[in-house]
Design a protein around this motif. Sequence first.
Motif, PDB file in Angstrom:
ATOM      1  N   ASN A 106      39.575  46.575  37.999  1.00 17.43           N
ATOM      2  CA  ASN A 106      40.283  47.047  38.153  1.00 17.43           C
ATOM      3  C   ASN A 106      40.033  48.864  38.868  1.00 17.43           C
ATOM      4  OD1 ASN A 106      40.614  44.516  39.883  1.00 17.43           O
ATOM      5  ND2 ASN A 106      42.632  44.879  38.296  1.00 17.43           N
ATOM      6  N   ASP A 124      39.706  42.889  47.524  1.00 22.13           N
ATOM      7  CA  ASP A 124      40.413  41.513  46.770  1.00 22.13           C
ATOM      8  C   ASP A 124      39.297  40.581  47.099  1.00 22.13           C
ATOM      9  OD1 ASP A 124      42.019  41.326  44.985  1.00 22.13           O
ATOM     10  OD2 ASP A 124      42.473  39.882  45.786  1.00 22.13           O
ATOM     11  N   GLN A 150      35.982  41.068  45.651  1.00 17.44           N
ATOM     12  CA  GLN A 150      35.835  40.909  44.215  1.00 17.44           C
ATOM     13  C   GLN A 150      36.067  39.472  43.209  1.00 17.44           C
ATOM     14  OE1 GLN A 150      38.882  43.937  42.126  1.00 17.44           O
ATOM     15  NE2 GLN A 150      38.213  43.150  40.110  1.00 17.44           N
ATOM     16  N   LYS A 191      45.258  47.701  40.968  1.00 19.84           N
ATOM     17  CA  LYS A 191      44.474  47.940  42.287  1.00 19.84           C
ATOM     18  C   LYS A 191      45.031  49.014  43.581  1.00 19.84           C
ATOM     19  CE  LYS A 191      41.402  45.519  43.703  1.00 19.84           C
ATOM     20  NZ  LYS A 191      40.507  44.240  43.923  1.00 19.84           N
TER      21      LYS A 191
END
Length: 305
Positions: A126, A173, A176, A241
């Motif tokens: 992260n 997000d 990722q 995050k």
Amino acid sequence: MKAGRSGRTLSFARSKYLLIMFLPCLLYYVIFKYLPMFGIVISFKDYSLFKGIWASDWAGFKYYLLFFNSPDFLVLLRNTFLLGFYNLVFGFPAPILLALLLNEVTSGIWKRFVQTVSYLPHFLSNVVAAGMVVMFLSPSSGIVNKAIQSLGFEPINFLMDPGYFRGIYVVSDIWQHVGWETIIYLAALTAIDPQLYEAARIDGASRWKQTLYVTLPGIAPTIVILLILNIGRVLEIGFEKVFLLYNPATYETADVIGTYVYRTGIISGNYSYATAIDLFTGLISLVLIYGANWGSRRIGGTSLW
């Protein structure tokens, strides 16, 4: 009676290697998930590091009432819920769509390339992922603002504007984790009987109708189970995050329960208050997952238990 015991012994003997493989997972949950639950007693005490847990004075529901009456309560709950809700609405369908698209790709080389590119961000920490987001959105040298300036507009300081935070978090997000989460749906797609597609083609079904009436119903149980689990995690927004991307200028929309607990418990040393807030979040998540499971069982017959 003896037959029953011998049957259980035989079953254990056959499964011993699977049980041995499961042992590390069991130990992980016992040591890092169940044993720490003992610490929730701190939320009902005026905890002091010098007195210890048991010697500290009982406080009852003092810290829960303090949190509920706090002016930050509604703001934190709203920020946490909205961030989790947006992540669910936009992030949950993303791996399903990617899996369906990859399922239609006939070129093996292109399919493996897309899978590899989409999987890679999941393996970034992260810290690295947040650092890349900061670099991309930099008002002076970020690629996004370079593109904006090339169109004749002024650069935007995205990370200092609270209005952009939720969008930045959700998009980053998805970027990722979308590839990694696609693996589950691709595995579910392989379990669909190919004869169903053949029957659909014979009936004249187009690729879209095959997806609508064969593919989606085939992976529906997997979608429902993962949706229930994701609903239970709506309030469990990833602390790392948010902590790495937010700043005092964006507290208005970025400050969530996890970051508030960190500042209250770790920074300020108010462990009882922080534990009470964290336990409250866990209870709300439990209610959400039970409610989602109950609704899924009543509507579609699919549930976790």
